[in-house]
Design a protein around this motif. Sequence first.
Motif, mmCIF file in Angstrom:
data_model
loop_
_atom_site.group_PDB
_atom_site.id
_atom_site.type_symbol
_atom_site.label_atom_id
_atom_site.label_comp_id
_atom_site.label_asym_id
_atom_site.label_seq_id
_atom_site.Cartn_x
_atom_site.Cartn_y
_atom_site.Cartn_z
ATOM 1 N N ASP A 130 44.873 43.454 33.289
ATOM 2 C CA ASP A 130 43.584 43.382 32.604
ATOM 3 C C ASP A 130 42.408 43.458 33.574
ATOM 4 O OD1 ASP A 130 44.357 42.554 29.630
ATOM 5 O OD2 ASP A 130 45.658 41.472 31.010
ATOM 6 N N GLU A 131 42.437 42.647 34.620
ATOM 7 C CA GLU A 131 41.316 42.625 35.550
ATOM 8 C C GLU A 131 41.182 43.949 36.297
ATOM 9 O OE1 GLU A 131 41.337 39.295 38.141
ATOM 10 O OE2 GLU A 131 41.359 37.807 36.523
ATOM 11 N N ARG A 132 42.305 44.530 36.665
ATOM 12 C CA ARG A 132 42.253 45.818 37.377
ATOM 13 C C ARG A 132 41.663 46.892 36.468
ATOM 14 N NH1 ARG A 132 45.485 45.326 42.107
ATOM 15 N NH2 ARG A 132 46.855 43.502 42.000
#
Length: 453
Positions: A130-132
């Motif tokens: 998600d963060e990437r």
Amino acid sequence: MKISIRSHSTGRRRTPTVVVLGAVLALTVTACGDDGGGASGDGGAEGSGTGKIVFWDNNGGVRTDIWKEIIADFEKAHPDIDVEYVGIAATEYQSKVDTAIQGGGLPDVGGVGAAMIAGFAAQGALEPLDERLAGSSLDGELNEDMVTSLRAAGGAEDTLYSIPTSANNGVLYYRTDLFEKAGLPQPTTWDAFYAAARKLTAAGRNEFGYTIRGGAGSIAQALDAMYGQSGITSFWDGSGERTTVNDPRNVAALEKYAGLYKKVTPAADLNNDFTKMVAQWDSGTIGMLHHNLGSYQDHVKALGVGKFRGIPHPTGPGGKRVQVSNPVDGMGLFKASRNKEAAWKFIEFATSHAQNSKFNETAGQVPSHTGAAKDAWISRAEPTKLAAQALGDGSTTIVQLPYYLPDWNTISKADNEPNFQKVLLGDMSARDFLDTLAGQLNEAQEEWRQQKG
């Protein structure tokens, strides 16, 4: 640039809770190179963002050429990263990864489709993405339905473990030349499908109306035929605890479908996986084939665009079309990778507009990148265009398969493919087969619900 290609073979897939000692000991042949990953308990490292990474293709052989092109493009754009390509046949991929999860030797990045996510994630093998994704050029550029599908397949709607590359869809391919010669209408309904299968069969001349999938991957195709005919639109009953696979309407549908074997199909179908089935259809005089968008280009090469069409699945009474969900394919980052930054760069590049379009034009599938989905080639690939229309015009209801169950792949493949062959041979009734399948699914669903609280 260095691209190395290996071939692999492996045995029966084991469940996530069982480790086969012999398979683990044999794992040394799958070493991932200088910066390869370890076992699933290894948290890996971000790495330098340069150097070597290992990519496992989950459809090796079939998609090898296009991945070699994408890798060459990537290495040209990132000369400080070297990608080692390992092609693994689709029928062997799940078992190969499971073995590596337990004993070490995972790649940095690999194909992770919807049907695989839950099993891999349950073993702690996948890196959350998600963060990437949020910090990348892909943010807001991917098909939201595909992203949502992959989230749901992981069993946790708030965690994304795979970046979508494409969506597949079931297709009924039929030989237009044979249909025209026999004066048959398009097989747009199940009644027309069965009538054509009978009329196009002349076994003495090695002519058959249909080819049925009896080998690896047979269960998904059988489920598609069952739900398509029965018109049942949910995999679970209203309680969400018991599956509908052994509903009497599905039993009757499977009896009719399995009854095609050897009456209007070749005997070799008993052991045919999709590659053998597709090759047989492309090189013979068989009227119809159920597969998906992925084999479209194979048919074009073998037959040319004038001898066949690929249309959405037949409709039942009242024009209602029901089909089971075809899993979204994607790319996952393995948690044990020692070079996650470089591996993520490869995922981001491979799913960019240009590369995603190139990949899906070759595969004949629906692109995940919204820009690629608007490219001109889609209008020229009739099955892809018709599939997109059928999924978007309200004429099709999708029965969502429970990819979120960690045991789904085991149940739907290794545990029941041999039983389906018994059904084809007449050694097991459709009722017994579906009751067995339902019992396993209900147990897996109950276990999953308990774990979820």
